[in-house]
Write an enzyme that holds these catalytic residues in place. Structure first.
Site, PDB file in Angstrom:
ATOM      1  N   CYS A 114       0.798  -1.233   0.000  1.00  0.00           N
ATOM      2  CA  CYS A 114       0.000   0.000   0.000  1.00  0.00           C
ATOM      3  C   CYS A 114       0.823   1.271   0.000  1.00  0.00           C
ATOM      4  O   CYS A 114       0.312   2.331  -0.357  1.00  0.00           O
ATOM      5  CB  CYS A 114      -0.940  -0.009   1.184  1.00  0.00           C
ATOM      6  SG  CYS A 114      -1.756  -1.581   1.379  1.00  0.00           S
ATOM      7  N   HIS A 245      -4.452   6.740   2.265  1.00  0.00           N
ATOM      8  CA  HIS A 245      -4.603   5.326   1.900  1.00  0.00           C
ATOM      9  C   HIS A 245      -5.871   4.810   2.568  1.00  0.00           C
ATOM     10  O   HIS A 245      -6.168   5.146   3.716  1.00  0.00           O
ATOM     11  CB  HIS A 245      -3.375   4.542   2.358  1.00  0.00           C
ATOM     12  CG  HIS A 245      -3.548   3.060   2.203  1.00  0.00           C
ATOM     13  ND1 HIS A 245      -4.020   2.501   1.033  1.00  0.00           N
ATOM     14  CD2 HIS A 245      -3.346   2.030   3.066  1.00  0.00           C
ATOM     15  CE1 HIS A 245      -4.089   1.189   1.191  1.00  0.00           C
ATOM     16  NE2 HIS A 245      -3.696   0.883   2.406  1.00  0.00           N
ATOM     17  N   ASN A 275     -10.010  -1.687   0.442  1.00  0.00           N
ATOM     18  CA  ASN A 275      -8.586  -1.362   0.356  1.00  0.00           C
ATOM     19  C   ASN A 275      -8.027  -1.940  -0.947  1.00  0.00           C
ATOM     20  O   ASN A 275      -7.913  -3.160  -1.080  1.00  0.00           O
ATOM     21  CB  ASN A 275      -7.875  -1.961   1.584  1.00  0.00           C
ATOM     22  CG  ASN A 275      -6.383  -1.685   1.601  1.00  0.00           C
ATOM     23  OD1 ASN A 275      -5.817  -1.230   0.606  1.00  0.00           O
ATOM     24  ND2 ASN A 275      -5.746  -1.977   2.717  1.00  0.00           N
TER      25      ASN A 275
HETATM   26  N1  ACO Z   1     -16.171 -10.994  10.736  1.00  0.00           N
HETATM   27  C1  ACO Z   1     -16.477 -11.240  12.009  1.00  0.00           C
HETATM   28  N2  ACO Z   1     -15.566 -11.336  12.985  1.00  0.00           N
HETATM   29  C2  ACO Z   1     -14.283 -11.175  12.642  1.00  0.00           C
HETATM   30  C3  ACO Z   1     -13.877 -10.910  11.332  1.00  0.00           C
HETATM   31  C4  ACO Z   1     -14.885 -10.825  10.345  1.00  0.00           C
HETATM   32  N3  ACO Z   1     -14.621 -10.554   9.057  1.00  0.00           N
HETATM   33  N4  ACO Z   1     -12.547 -10.797  11.293  1.00  0.00           N
HETATM   34  C5  ACO Z   1     -12.106 -10.970  12.555  1.00  0.00           C
HETATM   35  N5  ACO Z   1     -13.150 -11.194  13.373  1.00  0.00           N
HETATM   36  C6  ACO Z   1     -13.160 -11.418  14.806  1.00  0.00           C
HETATM   37  C7  ACO Z   1     -11.839 -11.909  15.322  1.00  0.00           C
HETATM   38  O1  ACO Z   1     -11.726 -13.321  15.173  1.00  0.00           O
HETATM   39  C8  ACO Z   1     -11.894 -11.501  16.771  1.00  0.00           C
HETATM   40  O2  ACO Z   1     -12.676 -12.453  17.469  1.00  0.00           O
HETATM   41  P1  ACO Z   1     -12.281 -12.902  18.981  1.00  0.00           P
HETATM   42  O3  ACO Z   1     -12.389 -11.613  19.785  1.00  0.00           O
HETATM   43  O4  ACO Z   1     -13.320 -13.917  19.296  1.00  0.00           O
HETATM   44  O5  ACO Z   1     -10.888 -13.402  18.883  1.00  0.00           O
HETATM   45  C9  ACO Z   1     -12.705 -10.205  16.741  1.00  0.00           C
HETATM   46  O6  ACO Z   1     -13.369 -10.187  15.465  1.00  0.00           O
HETATM   47  C10 ACO Z   1     -11.843  -8.956  16.895  1.00  0.00           C
HETATM   48  O7  ACO Z   1     -10.728  -9.063  16.036  1.00  0.00           O
HETATM   49  P2  ACO Z   1      -9.655  -7.919  15.936  1.00  0.00           P
HETATM   50  O8  ACO Z   1      -8.624  -8.345  14.957  1.00  0.00           O
HETATM   51  O9  ACO Z   1      -9.212  -7.534  17.308  1.00  0.00           O
HETATM   52  O10 ACO Z   1     -10.554  -6.726  15.352  1.00  0.00           O
HETATM   53  P3  ACO Z   1     -10.150  -5.239  15.091  1.00  0.00           P
HETATM   54  O11 ACO Z   1     -11.089  -4.351  15.773  1.00  0.00           O
HETATM   55  O12 ACO Z   1      -8.682  -4.987  15.291  1.00  0.00           O
HETATM   56  O13 ACO Z   1     -10.451  -5.097  13.523  1.00  0.00           O
HETATM   57  C11 ACO Z   1      -9.205  -4.997  11.467  1.00  0.00           C
HETATM   58  C12 ACO Z   1      -9.726  -5.881  12.607  1.00  0.00           C
HETATM   59  C13 ACO Z   1     -10.401  -4.449  10.737  1.00  0.00           C
HETATM   60  C14 ACO Z   1      -8.381  -5.842  10.553  1.00  0.00           C
HETATM   61  C15 ACO Z   1      -8.377  -3.824  12.066  1.00  0.00           C
HETATM   62  O14 ACO Z   1      -7.465  -4.313  13.025  1.00  0.00           O
HETATM   63  C16 ACO Z   1      -7.612  -3.083  11.004  1.00  0.00           C
HETATM   64  O15 ACO Z   1      -8.180  -2.477  10.122  1.00  0.00           O
HETATM   65  N6  ACO Z   1      -6.295  -3.081  11.123  1.00  0.00           N
HETATM   66  C17 ACO Z   1      -5.443  -2.352  10.217  1.00  0.00           C
HETATM   67  C18 ACO Z   1      -5.401  -3.077   8.945  1.00  0.00           C
HETATM   68  C19 ACO Z   1      -4.707  -2.308   7.903  1.00  0.00           C
HETATM   69  O16 ACO Z   1      -4.437  -1.141   8.064  1.00  0.00           O
HETATM   70  N7  ACO Z   1      -4.467  -2.997   6.816  1.00  0.00           N
HETATM   71  C20 ACO Z   1      -3.959  -2.461   5.659  1.00  0.00           C
HETATM   72  C21 ACO Z   1      -2.625  -1.762   5.738  1.00  0.00           C
HETATM   73  S1  ACO Z   1      -1.496  -2.213   4.569  1.00  0.00           S
HETATM   74  C22 ACO Z   1      -2.271  -2.671   3.215  1.00  0.00           C
HETATM   75  O17 ACO Z   1      -3.250  -2.012   2.913  1.00  0.00           O
HETATM   76  C23 ACO Z   1      -1.784  -3.788   2.386  1.00  0.00           C
END
Ligand code: ACO
Length: 318
Positions: A114, A245, A275
């Protein structure tokens, strides 16, 4: 003094749309979870006969038209893609052939997904500023749908396909005011895409520690904004538009808060596009220029971050 400026932009999104409700039928997720945690409602998915080259061509032609240029006016093609059509020739060379031109510099740039577009944009700016070239075409083109694991709900809901393009050319008045690039390989494990067996090249799928990446992104981008504004002796209040981004609406909201910028001054496309990795910044830029939000003379702050980690920004007088 010579600067570069944005002469034209273009974007391309594949026709097929995959909604959160479609994903509910594929993995254990809900529209509500995806929207609340990410801000994403849908994403575009490339057709079987589309790839990074075909999408880059579509976006590139639109950007050239907007710039009032023809393919043979271009001195350098940079394609930022982590999902290229081939390992080599580069997507940029394949694109050059499709444009029916030859001789100009053409290369792909992989700055860990990204962040790629900010790296490509910065390189094009440096070449134009130095007088080495006149016009550069920088394109982010990504087929993320081919490198996500469609059984992994924690990553497959986040990504989509598309291409965004920018034509840069020379100007006496800025233009691109400054660009800032950084990387820190010690965070290599928070987001990565391994190669398969290199005798039979096949990619594995994206692995991500979303939570850690979220926190890193917020800290890194906050510092990056300070650095970018300080380098230009500007204040937060000088910024007209943040073009970020498009990874997560909560990260984008945190960045708007950091800049004390109302959300209607932040270009957001991830609700419709998700994304698209290195295509997301030029796609957002193109949308806001075409719909008239971004006007000539306004000050834009663009930022990107991705695996590596790698990150970068540009402050641009459009
Ligand atoms: N649907 C339902 N539940 C889900 C899903 C889904 N799609 N995905 C994960 N969960 C669950 C997990 O298993 C977890 O369950 P648990 O509590 O029973 O273990 C719960 O949801 C919470 O998971 P987290 O990973 O803590 O959720 P978070 O609030 O951090 O959100 C996310 C996850 C959206 C990925 C967030 O962390 C994020 O956006 N991070 C940054 C990602 C990023 O910036 N990526 C791109 C940068 S680089 C690039 O673009 C290549």
């Amino acid at each position: 003094m010579r600067y570069s400026k944005i002469l034209g932009t273009g974007g391309y999104l594949p026709e097929k749309v995959l909604t959160n409700h479609d994903l509910e039928k594929m993995v254990d997720t809900t529209d509500e979870w995806i929207v609340t945690r990410t801000g994403i409602h849908q994403r575009h998915i490339a057709a079987d006969d589309e790839n990074a080259v075909t999408m880059a061509e579509q976006a590139g032609r639109v950007a050239l038209e907007a710039a009032g240029l023809k393919p043979d006016d271009i001195d350098m093609i940079i394609v930022t893609s982590t999902t290229p059509h081939m390992v080599f020739p580069s997507t940029a060379c394949l694109l050059q052939e499709r444009f029916g031109i030859s001789g100009c510099a053409a290369f792909d740039l992989n700055a860990s997904a990204c962040a790629g577009f900010m790296y490509g944009f910065s390189i094009a700016d440096q070449f134009i500023r130095s007088g080495m070239i006149k016009h550069a075409l920088v394109i982010g083109s990504e087929v993320m749908s081919r490198v996500v694991d469609w059984t992994d709900r924690s990553t497959c809901v986040l990504f989509g396909d598309g291409a965004g393009a920018v034509v840069l050319g020379p100007t006496a008045e800025p233009g691109v005011l400054s660009t800032h690039l950084h990387a820190d390989g010690k965070h290599k494990d928070v987001l990565y895409l391994p190669l398969g067996n290199n005798r039979t090249p096949n990619l594995e799928s994206v692995k991500m520690m979303g939570n850690q990446l979220f926190k890193l992104a917020v800290n890194i981008l906050g510092d990056l904004f300070d650095e970018t504004l300080e380098a230009n002796q500007m204040q937060k209040s000088d910024i007209d538009w943040l073009v970020p981004h498009q990874a997560n609406i909560r990260i984008i909201q945190a960045m708007a808060k950091k800049l004390e910028l109302p959300l209607d001054r932040v270009v957001t496309t991830l609700d419709k596009q998700s994304n698209t990795s290195s295509a997301s910044i030029p796609l957002a830029l193109d949308e806001a220029i075409r719909d008239g939000r971004i006007q000539r003379g306004q000050l834009l702050l663009m930022e990107g971050f991705g695996g590596g980690l790698a990150w970068g920004s540009a402050l641009v007088r459009y």
